[in-house]
Design an enzyme around this catalytic site. Structure first.
Site, short mmCIF file in Angstrom:
data_model
loop_
_atom_site.label_atom_id
_atom_site.label_comp_id
_atom_site.label_asym_id
_atom_site.label_seq_id
_atom_site.Cartn_x
_atom_site.Cartn_y
_atom_site.Cartn_z
N GLU A 80 0.85 -1.19 0.00
CA GLU A 80 0.00 0.00 0.00
C GLU A 80 0.89 1.24 0.00
O GLU A 80 1.93 1.27 0.66
CB GLU A 80 -0.88 0.00 1.26
CG GLU A 80 -1.81 1.18 1.37
CD GLU A 80 -2.58 1.20 2.69
OE1 GLU A 80 -3.67 1.78 2.72
OE2 GLU A 80 -2.07 0.62 3.67
N LYS A 179 -10.42 0.54 -1.09
CA LYS A 179 -10.30 0.29 0.35
C LYS A 179 -11.53 0.80 1.10
O LYS A 179 -11.95 1.94 0.94
CB LYS A 179 -9.04 0.97 0.89
CG LYS A 179 -8.75 0.71 2.37
CD LYS A 179 -7.45 1.39 2.77
CE LYS A 179 -7.11 1.16 4.24
NZ LYS A 179 -5.86 1.85 4.63
N CYS A 212 -4.71 -3.30 4.18
CA CYS A 212 -4.27 -2.80 5.48
C CYS A 212 -5.33 -2.88 6.57
O CYS A 212 -5.67 -3.96 7.03
CB CYS A 212 -3.73 -1.37 5.33
SG CYS A 212 -2.58 -0.89 6.66
#
Length: 505
Positions: A80, A179, A212
């Site tokens: 990321e 995300k 993440c």
């Protein structure tokens, strides 16, 4: 053309395709990238300046991709923020963004670069995948215009997404994921209205993807495994270590084991920001991992994985519910781990059986140390409640850990070295969830592959004496169903924090 040779050739082709489409194992690669960061600025740079910075990072990623392909990797995951870094505003990130189409458009940017406008980053990633015959997973920024008359449209007339892309070995865009769970400080991006559940099939299994902070929440992470039955998760991350329970290699390897899937986790490498820790994790054990706080170099890691790993069923409360708590009269004390107040008991002997409870959770530990050192204190802790800092999520945690000093109020403080080895341990808890992630972390933040196991009745136990001193042995449980019940109070806390922040000088 004679029909017989043609039929034979066709039959052979079908056989070859079937062989290629059903690989039992594959070679995975992850690259922990020391990202080149842009200069801090409050004003946006030009697109050419942004592209120059991204190409510097892509040059490094290219080296890793080429090397991985030469070593036989089928797929490589990069981190990321690996192409342009972090710490942007909505305006300063904008020159770095491209318009990433839905993969259903059937597009190979390397062959038709300008089909959807000027997209040099997507073109380069596609060519890296195609020219090296490898799946390439990267994280970049997506921009989507919207009508400001729509109340959901941001005032600047566009949605901006933290985005993972996947290009297959022919250079085709096969996956795009926005995300969902943005971390604090990601104000430059929008979250999609609904979690995106992105999967794709390969000759070596079914893949899902998220980013993440997503890993701590039910959607999309858990749903990809339980509903969509993926074999392997692709996980670009920019993860800051938080000991004792959320070091990157510690939690990510535990998640793979708890969920019964492969996890390919590629982290940023920035030791000054406590960012390091990448790995290739299988349900039974970590296959390869990297943790390095001493150098500033990136690292390529490869390992072979089963394409379709087997999953075992664990009843996480079975054993613990049958244990009668020993009447030892141990004195409990409270101490803080990452802003959460745990209930602890001190381990006072070289061997023993202890129980500690908090709310609905009781944790049981049997252990034997190699020696009982006067200069180190270990404790057994329990936490059952809502975590409210840097995210809102309900936890149930049983943990054996080394305290930072011999003072009990330091139990739960961040510590990364220890001297006490354990001959054996067995940890269990009366969990109210099936989602429990088993962690074993040794001194200097090292994993212990092959040294422990989880039984079907919910015990995390050692298979042999530990190869190094123990930092923590933990069962990290998530009660996802309680998250939504506490969302109203979470919103109130967030609103209060925003008011306090505005009032600060």
């Amino acid at each position: 053309m004679n029909a017989s040779p043609w039929l034979a050739c066709a039959a052979l082709s079908v056989f070859c395709v079937l062989q290629v489409s059903s690989l039992d194992t594959f070679v995975a690669a992850i690259y922990e990238h020391a990202v080149i960061l842009p200069n801090d600025t409050l004003t946006p740079v030009s697109h050419s300046e942004a592209l120059a910075l991204m190409n510097q990072n892509l040059n490094l990623l290219e080296g890793a991709i080429v090397s991985a392909a030469k070593l036989g990797a089928h797929i490589i995951v990069t981190p990321e923020d690996g192409i342009y870094g972090m710490h942007f505003t909505r305006d300063t990130i904008y020159p770095y963004l491209e318009d990433i189409p839905d993969p259903q458009v059937n597009w190979i940017p390397c062959d038709n670069a300008n089909r959807f406008g000027y997209n040099p980053v997507q073109e380069r990633l596609s060519c890296l995948a195609k020219n090296n015959s490898i799946y390439v997973v990267a994280n970049m920024g997506d921009k989507k215009p919207c009508n400001t008359s729509d109340p959901q449209c941001p005032p600047d007339g566009r949605f901006q997404y933290n985005t993972n892309v996947v290009f297959d070995s022919l250079g085709k865009l096969v996956a795009r994921y926005h995300k969902q769970n943005l971390f604090m400080g990601e104000e430059q991006f929008n979250a999609p209205m609904e979690p995106e559940l992105v999967t794709f099939n390969t000759p070596f299994g079914r893949f899902g993807i998220f980013t993440c902070f997503d890993i701590l929440f039910h959607d999309p992470a858990v749903t990809l495994v339980t509903k969509f039955q993926v074999d392997t998760i692709l996980f670009p991350t920019a993860w800051m270590d938080v000991l004792p329970h959320l070091a990157a290699i510690e939690f990510h390897s535990a998640w793979a084991m708890g969920m019964g899937v492969n996890l390919l986790a590629a982290n940023i490498h920035s030791p000054s920001r406590r960012m390091t820790g990448s790995g290739i994790y299988a349900p039974d054990s970590p296959k390869a991992f990297h943790y390095d706080r001493k150098t500033n170099e990136g690292k390529l890691v490869l390992a072979q994985l089963d394409s379709h790993p087997s999953r075992s069923t664990v009843n996480w409360t079975s054993y613990a519910s049958s244990v009668e708590a020993p009447a030892t009269g141990n004195q409990e004390f409270q101490s803080i781990i990452f802003f959460d107040e745990f209930t602890f008991v001190e381990l006072k002997g070289i061997t023993g059986n202890y129980t500690v409870c908090q709310n609905d959770l009781c944790c049981h530990l049997s252990y034997q140390m190699s020696e009982k050192r006067a200069d180190e204190v270990y404790a057994l802790g329990a936490f059952d409640g809502l975590h409210t800092v840097e995210g809102q999520y309900h936890l149930q945690i049983c943990t054996l850990l080394k305290c930072k000093t011999t003072s009990l109020h330091t139990c739960g403080d961040s510590v990364d070295t220890a001297s006490t080895r354990f001959e054996m341990f067995s940890l269990s808890g009366t969990f109210g969830t099936q989602y429990v992630f088993p962690e074993v972390l040794l001194s200097e933040v090292k994993l212990a592959p092959g040294e422990f196991q989880v039984s079907s009745d919910g015990r995390l136990f050692s298979l042999k004496p530990t190869s190094g001193p123990v930092l923590t042995v933990t069962l990290f449980g998530r009660l996802y169903e309680k998250d939504s019940a506490s969302s109203a109070s979470s919103d109130l806390i967030t609103h209060s924090l925003m008011i306090i922040t505005r009032m600060e000088p």
